[in-house]
Design an enzyme around this catalytic site. Structure first.
Site, PDB file in Angstrom:
ATOM      1  N   CYS A 135       0.818  -1.223   0.000  1.00 19.14           N
ATOM      2  CA  CYS A 135       0.000   0.000   0.000  1.00 19.14           C
ATOM      3  C   CYS A 135       0.854   1.277   0.000  1.00 19.14           C
ATOM      4  O   CYS A 135       0.577   2.227  -0.737  1.00 19.14           O
ATOM      5  CB  CYS A 135      -0.941  -0.001   1.189  1.00 19.14           C
ATOM      6  SG  CYS A 135      -0.230  -0.653   2.690  1.00 19.14           S
ATOM      7  N   GLN A 162       2.113   5.534   8.930  1.00 20.37           N
ATOM      8  CA  GLN A 162       1.173   4.549   8.404  1.00 20.37           C
ATOM      9  C   GLN A 162       0.035   4.225   9.368  1.00 20.37           C
ATOM     10  O   GLN A 162       0.234   4.084  10.567  1.00 20.37           O
ATOM     11  CB  GLN A 162       1.936   3.280   8.020  1.00 20.37           C
ATOM     12  CG  GLN A 162       2.944   3.555   6.921  1.00 20.37           C
ATOM     13  CD  GLN A 162       3.672   2.326   6.397  1.00 20.37           C
ATOM     14  OE1 GLN A 162       4.837   2.418   6.091  1.00 20.37           O
ATOM     15  NE2 GLN A 162       3.004   1.206   6.271  1.00 20.37           N
ATOM     16  N   ARG A 267       4.435   3.439  12.258  1.00 24.76           N
ATOM     17  CA  ARG A 267       2.989   3.266  12.477  1.00 24.76           C
ATOM     18  C   ARG A 267       2.500   4.410  13.363  1.00 24.76           C
ATOM     19  O   ARG A 267       3.104   4.696  14.402  1.00 24.76           O
ATOM     20  CB  ARG A 267       2.735   1.933  13.187  1.00 24.76           C
ATOM     21  CG  ARG A 267       1.273   1.624  13.393  1.00 24.76           C
ATOM     22  CD  ARG A 267       0.566   1.104  12.162  1.00 24.76           C
ATOM     23  NE  ARG A 267       1.048  -0.198  11.751  1.00 24.76           N
ATOM     24  CZ  ARG A 267       0.933  -0.672  10.515  1.00 24.76           C
ATOM     25  NH1 ARG A 267       0.353   0.046   9.564  1.00 24.76           N
ATOM     26  NH2 ARG A 267       1.391  -1.867  10.203  1.00 24.76           N
ATOM     27  N   HIS A 274      -2.353   6.281   4.832  1.00 29.78           N
ATOM     28  CA  HIS A 274      -0.905   6.347   5.017  1.00 29.78           C
ATOM     29  C   HIS A 274      -0.414   7.700   4.485  1.00 29.78           C
ATOM     30  O   HIS A 274      -0.805   8.137   3.395  1.00 29.78           O
ATOM     31  CB  HIS A 274      -0.197   5.264   4.201  1.00 29.78           C
ATOM     32  CG  HIS A 274      -0.373   3.875   4.747  1.00 29.78           C
ATOM     33  ND1 HIS A 274      -0.979   3.587   5.933  1.00 29.78           N
ATOM     34  CD2 HIS A 274       0.026   2.680   4.235  1.00 29.78           C
ATOM     35  CE1 HIS A 274      -0.962   2.281   6.139  1.00 29.78           C
ATOM     36  NE2 HIS A 274      -0.363   1.701   5.120  1.00 29.78           N
TER      37      HIS A 274
HETATM   38  P1  NAP Z   1      -9.083  -9.880   6.504  1.00 28.33           P
HETATM   39  O1  NAP Z   1      -9.939  -8.694   6.796  1.00 28.33           O
HETATM   40  O2  NAP Z   1      -8.489 -10.606   7.660  1.00 28.33           O
HETATM   41  O3  NAP Z   1      -9.998 -10.922   5.672  1.00 28.33           O
HETATM   42  C1  NAP Z   1      -9.502 -12.142   5.195  1.00 28.33           C
HETATM   43  C2  NAP Z   1     -10.553 -13.246   5.378  1.00 28.33           C
HETATM   44  O4  NAP Z   1     -10.768 -13.519   6.757  1.00 28.33           O
HETATM   45  C3  NAP Z   1     -11.949 -12.928   4.889  1.00 28.33           C
HETATM   46  O5  NAP Z   1     -12.024 -13.056   3.498  1.00 28.33           O
HETATM   47  C4  NAP Z   1     -12.778 -13.975   5.621  1.00 28.33           C
HETATM   48  O6  NAP Z   1     -12.749 -15.187   4.872  1.00 28.33           O
HETATM   49  C5  NAP Z   1     -12.023 -14.201   6.898  1.00 28.33           C
HETATM   50  N1  NAP Z   1     -12.712 -13.665   8.097  1.00 28.33           N
HETATM   51  C6  NAP Z   1     -12.716 -14.259   9.308  1.00 28.33           C
HETATM   52  N2  NAP Z   1     -13.404 -13.543  10.197  1.00 28.33           N
HETATM   53  C7  NAP Z   1     -13.856 -12.448   9.557  1.00 28.33           C
HETATM   54  C8  NAP Z   1     -14.649 -11.343   9.959  1.00 28.33           C
HETATM   55  N3  NAP Z   1     -15.098 -11.199  11.203  1.00 28.33           N
HETATM   56  N4  NAP Z   1     -14.930 -10.397   9.043  1.00 28.33           N
HETATM   57  C9  NAP Z   1     -14.476 -10.495   7.798  1.00 28.33           C
HETATM   58  N5  NAP Z   1     -13.735 -11.542   7.352  1.00 28.33           N
HETATM   59  C10 NAP Z   1     -13.422 -12.504   8.220  1.00 28.33           C
HETATM   60  O7  NAP Z   1      -7.906  -9.562   5.519  1.00 28.33           O
HETATM   61  P2  NAP Z   1      -7.539  -8.164   4.789  1.00 28.33           P
HETATM   62  O8  NAP Z   1      -6.991  -7.196   5.763  1.00 28.33           O
HETATM   63  O9  NAP Z   1      -8.678  -7.769   3.929  1.00 28.33           O
HETATM   64  O10 NAP Z   1      -6.307  -8.614   3.878  1.00 28.33           O
HETATM   65  C11 NAP Z   1      -6.469  -9.513   2.781  1.00 28.33           C
HETATM   66  C12 NAP Z   1      -5.161  -9.595   2.023  1.00 28.33           C
HETATM   67  O11 NAP Z   1      -4.888  -8.334   1.434  1.00 28.33           O
HETATM   68  C13 NAP Z   1      -3.936  -9.932   2.880  1.00 28.33           C
HETATM   69  O12 NAP Z   1      -3.064 -10.752   2.155  1.00 28.33           O
HETATM   70  C14 NAP Z   1      -3.307  -8.614   3.124  1.00 28.33           C
HETATM   71  O13 NAP Z   1      -1.914  -8.702   3.379  1.00 28.33           O
HETATM   72  C15 NAP Z   1      -3.576  -7.922   1.797  1.00 28.33           C
HETATM   73  N6  NAP Z   1      -3.531  -6.471   1.900  1.00 28.33           N
HETATM   74  C16 NAP Z   1      -4.104  -5.885   2.981  1.00 28.33           C
HETATM   75  C17 NAP Z   1      -4.066  -4.530   3.080  1.00 28.33           C
HETATM   76  C18 NAP Z   1      -4.659  -3.871   4.283  1.00 28.33           C
HETATM   77  O14 NAP Z   1      -4.490  -2.709   4.401  1.00 28.33           O
HETATM   78  N7  NAP Z   1      -5.360  -4.551   5.179  1.00 28.33           N
HETATM   79  C19 NAP Z   1      -3.487  -3.757   2.070  1.00 28.33           C
HETATM   80  C20 NAP Z   1      -2.946  -4.385   0.941  1.00 28.33           C
HETATM   81  C21 NAP Z   1      -2.999  -5.762   0.881  1.00 28.33           C
HETATM   82  P3  NAP Z   1     -14.039 -16.134   4.756  1.00 28.33           P
HETATM   83  O15 NAP Z   1     -15.174 -15.301   4.245  1.00 28.33           O
HETATM   84  O16 NAP Z   1     -13.614 -17.169   3.793  1.00 28.33           O
HETATM   85  O17 NAP Z   1     -14.292 -16.641   6.130  1.00 28.33           O
END
Ligand code: NAP
Length: 371
Positions: A135, A162, A267, A274
């Site tokens: 990001c 960040q 952070r 960010h």
């Molecule tokens: P996340 O919110 O943890 O979501 C990932 C998965 O967790 C969801 O698809 C869901 O899968 C499951 N999950 C379990 N409990 C949940 C709940 N209460 N609410 C929503 N989902 C839940 O992950 P993320 O932050 O979006 O990141 C996804 C990827 O993008 C990672 O590889 C990360 O490194 C990358 N990324 C993140 C960012 C950032 O700023 N966060 C920026 C760039 C890239 P199911 O529906 O299958 O259960």
């Protein structure tokens, strides 16, 4: 009709992706199937269409029936499923927000306002794996694409500020829990006009240092504090977040001669934007007015903020930028080190241009390529 499978649509990045796709009315012209790792048979997101119940995100036969898979599920999922699918002979397009495949030689990091030429060459040469970038790196390149495309950058030092969202949803909640604890403990002193700022400060410092202060996810207080450490240590002494600045920016740009990028990643208690303080070493002396124009014309989302207090506070803060696609760049001035040293400050929503938007756009680009 093309078949597009979505995995990780309900996570933080996935939800922002769904929001943006709905806003842009992207769900048409293909058959969309939604997968889950936790709720097979459940209801998918509201995308304004009749969609079938959720499918198993580990069902390789179903996944390999898709022409395009879009995943925001995370690195563990990619590490497990991607090699199995490819081994099975799946030749579809894999669009991913996780970092796992970013530096693979047969993947392209996508940020089309900056590297559309790299993406187009990849599509022409049959590349099938397209990954969103880090990001902070994506936001810096969005801010400075004008300077980069004119070949004016010799090196960049980026000092970052960040947001909690980059660490995850739990950390966003924890930041606010920390803030709430501080606010509640200071309430009596704040309500007493005779209390002094130093009394409030002493109370806050005591709260921050209590073992009971909420820090399960961050491991340290972030509210009323910061930490100059993101991710793990690399051999170079950089953190991995700092290391990505150079490696990913040069891969995104498809640079033949790498342009050094380095700095300290910090952070801070922002929610989802960010910010970065930039020192840009130019390879020639260009008048400030021209540089400002070049930066402002870099892409349709970048916006130059005049170097005055009112404009800066109004347009160049996380509070102003959060939830928007605008990438403001301000504090632009020549530095006292010499005429080829340029200062700047930028701020961007790390869930939009930093995560979901490049994925939304590459999906449209791939669909257009296949049509
Ligand atoms: P996340 O919110 O943890 O979501 C990932 C998965 O967790 C969801 O698809 C869901 O899968 C499951 N999950 C379990 N409990 C949940 C709940 N209460 N609410 C929503 N989902 C839940 O992950 P993320 O932050 O979006 O990141 C996804 C990827 O993008 C990672 O590889 C990360 O490194 C990358 N990324 C993140 C960012 C950032 O700023 N966060 C920026 C760039 C890239 P199911 O529906 O299958 O259960």
């Amino acid at each position: 009709m093309l078949k597009v499978g979505f995995i990780g649509w309900r996570g933080m990045v996935g939800s922002v992706l769904m929001e943006r796709m709905n806003a842009e009315k992207d769900f048409n012209g293909y058959e969309a199937l939604f997968f889950t790792t936790s709720n097979v048979g459940g209801r998918g997101p509201d995308v304004g269409l009749e969609i079938p119940p959720l499918k198993d995100a580990h069902d390789l036969s179903l996944l390999s029936a898709m022409d395009i898979l879009v995943t925001c599920q995370g690195g563990d999922y990619t590490t497990k499923v991607y090699p199995e699918l490819r081994k099975k002979g799946w030749k579809g397009y894999w669009l991913d927000s996780a970092s796992t495949l970013r530096l693979e030689k047969d993947s392209i990091i996508v940020l089309d306002p900056v590297n559309r030429h790299v993406i187009d060459e990849g599509l022409k040469s049959g590349m099938k794996t397209y990954v969103g970038g880090n990001c902070t790196v994506s936001l810096m390149l969005m801010a400075l694409s004008g300077l980069y495309s004119r070949g004016l950058v010799e090196w960049i030092s980026s000092m970052t500020y960040q947001a909690a969202s980059g660490a995850g949803a739990n950390q966003m909640r924890e930041l606010i829990s920390q803030t709430a604890v501080l606010g509640l403990s200071a309430k009596p002193l704040l309500e007493n006009p005779a209390s002094t700022a130093l009394e409030i400060d002493a109370l806050i410092t005591r709260e921050l240092r209590k073992p009971s202060f909420p820090q399960e996810f961050f491991g340290a207080p972030l509210a009323a504090s910061l930490f100059p450490w993101i991710d793990r240590l690399m051999e170079s002494g950089q953190t991995r977040e700092e290391w990505k600045g150079h490696v990913e920016s040069n891969k995104i740009l498809g640079a033949k001669t790498p342009i050094p990028v380095d700095g300290i990643c910090v952070r801070v208690g922002a929610m989802r934007c960010h910010s970065q303080g930039l020192t840009i070493k130019l390879n020639k002396d260009v008048p400030l007015g021209d540089l400002t124009e070049i930066i402002g014309n870099g892409n349709p989302w970048v916006k130059v903020v005049p170097n005055d207090k009112e404009s800066t506070l109004k347009h160049l803060t996380p509070a102003a930028v959060s939830g928007t696609l605008t990438v403001p760049v301000g504090r632009i001035r020549k530095m006292i080190m010499g005429p080829t040293y340029l200062a700047g400050f930028t701020c961007g929503d790390q869930l939009l241009w930093g995560a979901a938007e490049p994925i939304r756009r590459i999906l449209n680009i791939v669909i257009e390529h296949l049509s």
